[in-house]
Enzyme design. Structure first.
Site, PDB file in Angstrom:
ATOM      1  CB  THR A   1      -0.948   0.040   1.217  1.00  0.00           C
ATOM      2  OG1 THR A   1      -0.172   0.011   2.415  1.00  0.00           O
ATOM      3  CG2 THR A   1      -1.929  -1.115   1.194  1.00  0.00           C
ATOM      4  CB  SER A   2       0.452   4.537  -1.514  1.00  0.00           C
ATOM      5  OG  SER A   2       0.332   3.964  -2.789  1.00  0.00           O
ATOM      6  CB  THR A   3      -0.251   6.098   3.036  1.00  0.00           C
ATOM      7  OG1 THR A   3      -1.601   5.638   3.081  1.00  0.00           O
ATOM      8  CG2 THR A   3      -0.056   7.026   1.850  1.00  0.00           C
TER       9      THR A   3
END
Length: 191
Positions: free
Chosen positions: A8-10
């Site tokens: 996931t990006s964050t």
């Protein structure tokens, strides 16, 4: 051997990461590598580790192509790296279908879907830029608030505190300190 990769990006997307790991476990992946890092980062350590574990006949399993690559070119480069290991790539969430690059049809479909995903991302970014421009024109968008207090930095400098020490005390980068001091040259890093 099946090697799973989740991303996931964050760190705010814990549920998304957990769902990917759960899906990879359901596919009976022998090893799962997971990370919370933007795909735009130059280095994705867990992806690199996953690829380094691939051996002839292994399969790298991911949930979606956008969890693996940032663009069609990046996706194709990653496929080449996987194939160089004599391994395959399987993408699970393709409208209920599994996409397997060990087949010619799978390779073709992945290339086309990667191009569509990149096109969708470009359109989304274009709409975002248009929305920001409209909000700015309407006076509703001011941009990100500064995370530093220029006055505080200038006061500390006037007290004779070195920019590196100011940065350390305030928990900001040295370049942020120099930007706040406008035009002062960064000190040489001597050690």
């Amino acid at each position: 051997m099946k090697i799973g990769y989740a991303r996931t990006s964050t760190v705010d997307q814990d549920a998304g990461l957990e769902a990917q790991v759960r899906d990879l476990e359901a596919q009976r992946c022998d090893r799962i590598f997971a990370e919370q890092i933007s795909a735009t980062q130059i280095s994705r350590p867990e992806l690199e580790t996953a690829i380094s574990h691939l051996r002839e006949g292994d399969v790298l399993v991911v949930c979606k192509p956008d969890r693996l690559a940032r663009s069609t070119a990046d996706l194709l480069a990653l496929i080449e790296r996987v194939e160089a290991c004599k391994a395959g790539l399987v993408i699970l969430s393709m409208s209920g279908q599994v996409l397997d690059t060990t087949t010619p049809t799978g390779k073709l479909m992945l290339t086309m879907l990667g191009a569509v995903a990149e096109f969708e991302r470009s359109l989304m970014l274009e709409r975002q830029r248009e929305g920001i421009a409209k909000a700015k024109a309407d006076g509703k968008y001011k941009g990100r608030r500064s995370s530093i207090d220029k006055g505080q930095i200038q006061d500390m400098k006037a007290q004779g505190i070195a920019p590196s020490e100011i940065a350390r005390r305030l928990g900001v980068s040295r370049m942020s300190v120099y930007r706040a001091l406008e035009g002062e040259k960064p000190e040489k890093n001597t050690g």
